[in-house]
Design a protein around this motif. Structure first.
Motif, PDB file in Angstrom:
ATOM      1  N   LYS A  21      -4.832   2.116   5.945  1.00 60.00           N
ATOM      2  CA  LYS A  21      -5.029   3.513   6.331  1.00 60.00           C
ATOM      3  C   LYS A  21      -3.794   4.077   7.030  1.00 60.00           C
ATOM      4  CE  LYS A  21      -9.880   2.680   7.034  1.00 60.00           C
ATOM      5  NZ  LYS A  21     -10.686   2.069   8.075  1.00 60.00           N
ATOM      6  N   ILE A  22      -2.958   3.188   7.599  1.00 53.10           N
ATOM      7  CA  ILE A  22      -1.823   3.690   8.373  1.00 53.10           C
ATOM      8  C   ILE A  22      -0.482   3.077   7.984  1.00 53.10           C
ATOM      9  CG2 ILE A  22      -3.177   4.387  10.375  1.00 53.10           C
ATOM     10  CD1 ILE A  22      -2.448   1.754  11.705  1.00 53.10           C
ATOM     11  N   HIS A  23      -0.463   2.155   7.009  1.00 52.66           N
ATOM     12  CA  HIS A  23       0.783   1.526   6.578  1.00 52.66           C
ATOM     13  C   HIS A  23       0.823   1.391   5.064  1.00 52.66           C
ATOM     14  CE1 HIS A  23       1.848   0.438  10.649  1.00 52.66           C
ATOM     15  NE2 HIS A  23       0.710  -0.202  10.806  1.00 52.66           N
ATOM     16  N   ASN A  24       1.993   1.073   4.562  1.00 50.44           N
ATOM     17  CA  ASN A  24       2.167   0.650   3.173  1.00 50.44           C
ATOM     18  C   ASN A  24       3.349  -0.314   3.135  1.00 50.44           C
ATOM     19  OD1 ASN A  24       4.558   2.150   3.201  1.00 50.44           O
ATOM     20  ND2 ASN A  24       3.829   3.728   1.823  1.00 50.44           N
ATOM     21  N   VAL A  25       3.627  -0.857   1.985  1.00 49.85           N
ATOM     22  CA  VAL A  25       4.803  -1.710   1.781  1.00 49.85           C
ATOM     23  C   VAL A  25       5.515  -1.163   0.553  1.00 49.85           C
ATOM     24  CG1 VAL A  25       5.619  -4.016   1.170  1.00 49.85           C
ATOM     25  CG2 VAL A  25       3.742  -3.758   2.800  1.00 49.85           C
ATOM     26  N   VAL A  26       6.800  -0.881   0.692  1.00 53.09           N
ATOM     27  CA  VAL A  26       7.580  -0.369  -0.419  1.00 53.09           C
ATOM     28  C   VAL A  26       8.750  -1.315  -0.651  1.00 53.09           C
ATOM     29  CG1 VAL A  26       8.867   1.590  -1.345  1.00 53.09           C
ATOM     30  CG2 VAL A  26       6.961   1.993   0.219  1.00 53.09           C
ATOM     31  N   GLU A  27       8.895  -1.792  -1.890  1.00 46.29           N
ATOM     32  CA  GLU A  27      10.038  -2.624  -2.252  1.00 46.29           C
ATOM     33  C   GLU A  27      11.192  -1.698  -2.604  1.00 46.29           C
ATOM     34  OE1 GLU A  27      11.070  -6.517  -4.980  1.00 46.29           O
ATOM     35  OE2 GLU A  27       9.133  -5.528  -5.218  1.00 46.29           O
ATOM     36  N   VAL A  28      12.284  -1.828  -1.864  1.00 48.63           N
ATOM     37  CA  VAL A  28      13.444  -0.943  -2.023  1.00 48.63           C
ATOM     38  C   VAL A  28      14.706  -1.776  -2.264  1.00 48.63           C
ATOM     39  CG1 VAL A  28      12.464   0.905  -0.599  1.00 48.63           C
ATOM     40  CG2 VAL A  28      13.841  -0.873   0.488  1.00 48.63           C
ATOM     41  N   ASP A  29      15.806  -1.103  -2.556  1.00 45.81           N
ATOM     42  CA  ASP A  29      17.083  -1.802  -2.665  1.00 45.81           C
ATOM     43  C   ASP A  29      17.723  -1.879  -1.276  1.00 45.81           C
ATOM     44  OD1 ASP A  29      18.060   0.782  -2.198  1.00 45.81           O
ATOM     45  OD2 ASP A  29      18.800   1.046  -4.232  1.00 45.81           O
ATOM     46  N   ARG A  30      18.895  -2.503  -1.199  1.00 38.62           N
ATOM     47  CA  ARG A  30      19.553  -2.679   0.103  1.00 38.62           C
ATOM     48  C   ARG A  30      19.833  -1.336   0.786  1.00 38.62           C
ATOM     49  NH1 ARG A  30      22.054  -6.153   3.308  1.00 38.62           N
ATOM     50  NH2 ARG A  30      22.096  -7.941   1.907  1.00 38.62           N
ATOM     51  N   ALA A  31      20.263  -0.336   0.015  1.00 36.86           N
ATOM     52  CA  ALA A  31      20.541   0.984   0.603  1.00 36.86           C
ATOM     53  C   ALA A  31      19.278   1.593   1.191  1.00 36.86           C
ATOM     54  CB  ALA A  31      21.155   1.911  -0.445  1.00 36.86           C
ATOM     55  N   GLY A  32      18.160   1.442   0.485  1.00 35.10           N
ATOM     56  CA  GLY A  32      16.883   1.932   0.999  1.00 35.10           C
ATOM     57  C   GLY A  32      16.468   1.217   2.263  1.00 35.10           C
ATOM     58  N   TYR A  33      16.729  -0.080   2.303  1.00 34.16           N
ATOM     59  CA  TYR A  33      16.431  -0.886   3.489  1.00 34.16           C
ATOM     60  C   TYR A  33      17.304  -0.446   4.661  1.00 34.16           C
ATOM     61  CZ  TYR A  33      16.168  -5.002   6.521  1.00 34.16           C
ATOM     62  OH  TYR A  33      16.009  -5.835   7.587  1.00 34.16           O
ATOM     63  N   ASP A  34      18.605  -0.356   4.425  1.00 29.21           N
ATOM     64  CA  ASP A  34      19.535   0.018   5.489  1.00 29.21           C
ATOM     65  C   ASP A  34      19.266   1.420   6.018  1.00 29.21           C
ATOM     66  OD1 ASP A  34      20.803  -2.458   5.305  1.00 29.21           O
ATOM     67  OD2 ASP A  34      22.423  -1.696   4.019  1.00 29.21           O
ATOM     68  N   GLY A  35      18.942   2.359   5.120  1.00 28.69           N
ATOM     69  CA  GLY A  35      18.740   3.747   5.516  1.00 28.69           C
ATOM     70  C   GLY A  35      17.297   4.153   5.717  1.00 28.69           C
ATOM     71  N   CYS A  36      16.368   3.202   5.531  1.00 23.91           N
ATOM     72  CA  CYS A  36      14.929   3.508   5.650  1.00 23.91           C
ATOM     73  C   CYS A  36      14.551   4.681   4.754  1.00 23.91           C
ATOM     74  CB  CYS A  36      14.540   3.777   7.100  1.00 23.91           C
ATOM     75  SG  CYS A  36      14.525   2.273   8.106  1.00 23.91           S
ATOM     76  N   THR A  37      14.993   4.616   3.503  1.00 23.97           N
ATOM     77  CA  THR A  37      14.692   5.671   2.543  1.00 23.97           C
ATOM     78  C   THR A  37      14.127   5.080   1.260  1.00 23.97           C
ATOM     79  OG1 THR A  37      16.941   5.577   1.681  1.00 23.97           O
ATOM     80  CG2 THR A  37      16.502   7.211   3.399  1.00 23.97           C
ATOM     81  N   VAL A  38      13.328   5.861   0.592  1.00 23.90           N
ATOM     82  CA  VAL A  38      12.783   5.481  -0.704  1.00 23.90           C
ATOM     83  C   VAL A  38      13.368   6.443  -1.722  1.00 23.90           C
ATOM     84  CG1 VAL A  38      10.702   5.200  -2.081  1.00 23.90           C
ATOM     85  CG2 VAL A  38      10.652   4.670   0.358  1.00 23.90           C
ATOM     86  N   THR A  39      14.208   5.908  -2.612  1.00 24.79           N
ATOM     87  CA  THR A  39      14.807   6.735  -3.650  1.00 24.79           C
ATOM     88  C   THR A  39      14.668   6.024  -4.980  1.00 24.79           C
ATOM     89  OG1 THR A  39      16.980   5.737  -3.298  1.00 24.79           O
ATOM     90  CG2 THR A  39      16.515   7.754  -2.084  1.00 24.79           C
ATOM     91  N   GLY A  40      14.618   6.807  -6.019  1.00 23.93           N
ATOM     92  CA  GLY A  40      14.508   6.222  -7.352  1.00 23.93           C
ATOM     93  C   GLY A  40      13.191   5.494  -7.549  1.00 23.93           C
ATOM     94  N   PRO A  41      13.126   4.692  -8.586  1.00 20.27           N
ATOM     95  CA  PRO A  41      11.881   3.965  -8.864  1.00 20.27           C
ATOM     96  C   PRO A  41      11.705   2.814  -7.875  1.00 20.27           C
ATOM     97  CG  PRO A  41      13.555   3.388 -10.469  1.00 20.27           C
ATOM     98  CD  PRO A  41      14.141   4.454  -9.596  1.00 20.27           C
TER      99      PRO A  41
END
Length: 80
Positions: A21-41
């Motif tokens: 209800k208050i979290h999720n898990v998103v698999e990202v690339d290194r840039a997404g991890y470093d910048g805490c962003t979700v981009t692309g697929p």
């Protein structure tokens, strides 16, 4: 803020247990991890009990809800 629990099993799976209800898990690339962003697929998990097969090498996961990632809810995993 509640926690996300993560376990890695010898068989090569990462298991995340959390309040969906208050979290999720998103698999990202290194840039997404470093910048805490979700981009692309990006693969989004939101069951609260996610079992993710690790392919080997590096894998990066964040919680994309509000400021959770910038508060430290992220993990980088390296497997053989």
């Amino acid at each position: 803020m509640s926690l996300i629990y993560m376990y890695i099993y010898v068989c090569g799976y990462a298991v995340f247990k959390y309040d969906a209800k208050i979290h999720n898990v998103v698999e990202v690339d290194r840039a997404g991890y470093d910048g805490c962003t979700v981009t692309g697929p990006s693969r989004v998990y939101n069951s609260g009990d996610d079992r993710i097969k690790l392919a080997g090498g590096e894998a990066f996961f964040i919680c994309s809800i509000r400021d959770h990632c910038t508060a430290g809810m992220k993990v980088a995993v390296t497997t053989a």
